[in-house]
Design an enzyme around this catalytic site. Structure first.
Site, PDB file in Angstrom:
ATOM      1  N   THR A 123     -33.708  -1.075  15.284  1.00 23.48           N
ATOM      2  CA  THR A 123     -32.695  -0.002  15.326  1.00 23.48           C
ATOM      3  C   THR A 123     -32.473   0.490  16.755  1.00 23.48           C
ATOM      4  O   THR A 123     -31.336   0.719  17.169  1.00 23.48           O
ATOM      5  CB  THR A 123     -33.128   1.166  14.414  1.00 23.48           C
ATOM      6  OG1 THR A 123     -33.241   0.667  13.096  1.00 23.48           O
ATOM      7  CG2 THR A 123     -32.117   2.296  14.429  1.00 23.48           C
ATOM      8  N   GLU A 141     -38.746   9.557  12.327  1.00 23.41           N
ATOM      9  CA  GLU A 141     -37.634   8.602  12.507  1.00 23.41           C
ATOM     10  C   GLU A 141     -37.141   8.605  13.954  1.00 23.41           C
ATOM     11  O   GLU A 141     -36.810   7.561  14.521  1.00 23.41           O
ATOM     12  CB  GLU A 141     -36.508   8.972  11.527  1.00 23.41           C
ATOM     13  CG  GLU A 141     -35.237   8.174  11.636  1.00 23.41           C
ATOM     14  CD  GLU A 141     -35.358   6.767  11.079  1.00 23.41           C
ATOM     15  OE1 GLU A 141     -36.304   6.045  11.467  1.00 23.41           O
ATOM     16  OE2 GLU A 141     -34.496   6.387  10.268  1.00 23.41           O
TER      17      GLU A 141
HETATM   18  N1  HSE Z   1     -27.532   5.202  11.511  1.00 25.02           N
HETATM   19  C1  HSE Z   1     -28.573   4.379  12.048  1.00 25.02           C
HETATM   20  C2  HSE Z   1     -27.942   3.330  12.945  1.00 25.02           C
HETATM   21  C3  HSE Z   1     -29.318   3.752  10.907  1.00 25.02           C
HETATM   22  O1  HSE Z   1     -27.005   2.681  12.498  1.00 25.02           O
HETATM   23  O2  HSE Z   1     -28.378   3.149  14.057  1.00 25.02           O
HETATM   24  C4  HSE Z   1     -30.399   2.811  11.311  1.00 25.02           C
HETATM   25  O3  HSE Z   1     -30.905   2.191  10.159  1.00 25.02           O
END
Ligand code: HSE
Length: 310
Positions: free
Chosen positions: A184, A131
């Site tokens: 992201t 990830e």
């Molecule tokens: N917590 C992460 C963000 C999740 O908001 O960037 C990405 O799916």
């Protein structure tokens, strides 16, 4: 050489859950990544095929599934390579934890091939490495629920400390997913580096309220805690008709509505199936006014997480 072949499934997930940026996440049903894997004689990982998504890299050094899997193989000093077949039913860049389910499926499959040396809880950190490659930042709020199921709280990334909390059994998740892509990596860069103390105080209160609301099954508390001072004000601008959809779903009885992960998917929490159906219709009504292609679904929170199919 082991002849064993395994097939596993790792579910999609929704991270942040309003106020819990990089901290809260829950697994959903049906959507996710299927991975078939077996040891090979090549001494390197091979991705034979990827179905269900365009343009994902077949090079093992560039692919989230194999990067995460290799982290686990390194840990046990395993020299054999693994051959993977990947089938995705969650679209990358939709906010539903596509890279996380890819990483989790790779790690979970290899752990099965190795004879399960690690528990699911221990496997989360290897999935986190995949990830991290995808988003340029270490966060476990998608990989933890995809691996473990249920509703996860990432109390700390380093050292990793993942908690699972209870939630109301009849809670339903309604998702509207506009077919645009938000990466992201980019959505993370959009956020500022600091937060004011006054906003942080509001955020802390809501984080505590959401945990207590979930565990005590208090829908009113869940709803009034779903306020985000950090990501939603910035990222919601990337999602067409976000404010309208949020208001319409709340008017239709949703407990709370917010961005799924970094978007563009939007989710609502609802109490029970009937309310979820009404909220889904409210989403549809809003987006019927636009030319956007939008898909919708209703899910329970998936309690199981990653699982072996054969
Ligand atoms: N917590 C992460 C963000 C999740 O908001 O960037 C990405 O799916």
């Amino acid at each position: 050489m082991s002849e064993e072949k395994v097939k596993v499934f790792a579910p999609a997930s929704i991270a942040n859950v309003s106020c819990g940026f990089d901290v809260f996440g829950f697994a959903i049903e049906e959507l996710g990544d299927f991975v078939e894997a077996h040891f090979n004689n090549e001494g390197r990982n091979i991705i034979e095929s990827i179905e269900g998504a365009e343009g994902l890299p077949l090079e093992p050094e560039q692919n989230v599934t194999t990067i995460a899997a290799q982290a686990l193989l390194n840990e046990v000093a395993e020299k054999r390579g693994v051959t993977f077949k990947i089938r995705k039913t969650v679209i990358p860049g939709s906010g539903l934890g596509s890279s996380a389910s890819a990483a989790v499926a790779g790690v979970f499959a290899v752990n099965e091939l190795l004879g399960k040396p690690f528990t699911k809880q221990e496997l989360v950190r290897f999935a986190g490495i995949g990830e991290q490659f995808a988003s340029n930042q270490l966060h476990h709020d998608n990989v933890a629920p995809s691996m473990l199921g249920g509703f996860a709280v990432v109390r700390s990334n380093e050292p990793l400390d993942i908690l699972s909390i209870d939630y109301p059994e009849d809670i339903r998740v309604v998702v509207a997913r506009p077919l645009i892509e938000i990466e992201t990596k980019k959505a993370k860069r959009m956020l500022g580096r600091t937060m004011s103390i006054s906003n942080a105080v509001i955020q802390f209160g809501n984080v505590a309220g959401l945990v207590l609301g979930m565990t005590s099954k208090d829908y009113n508390l869940i709803g009034r805690s779903m306020v985000d001072m950090l990501a939603e004000p910035v990222r919601s601008k990337l999602i067409p008709l976000y404010d309208e959809a949020k208001q319409a779903t709340l008017d239709a009885g949703a407990i709370g509505t917010n961005i799924a992960g970094s978007g563009p998917a939007i989710f609502s929490f609802c109490k029970g199936d009937e309310s979820a159906q009404t909220v889904l219709e409210a989403f549809k009504k809003v987006y019927s006014k636009s030319d956007l292609s939008v898909t919708y679904f209703i899910s329970k929170i998936n309690p199981e997480g990653a699982k072996r199919i054969f």
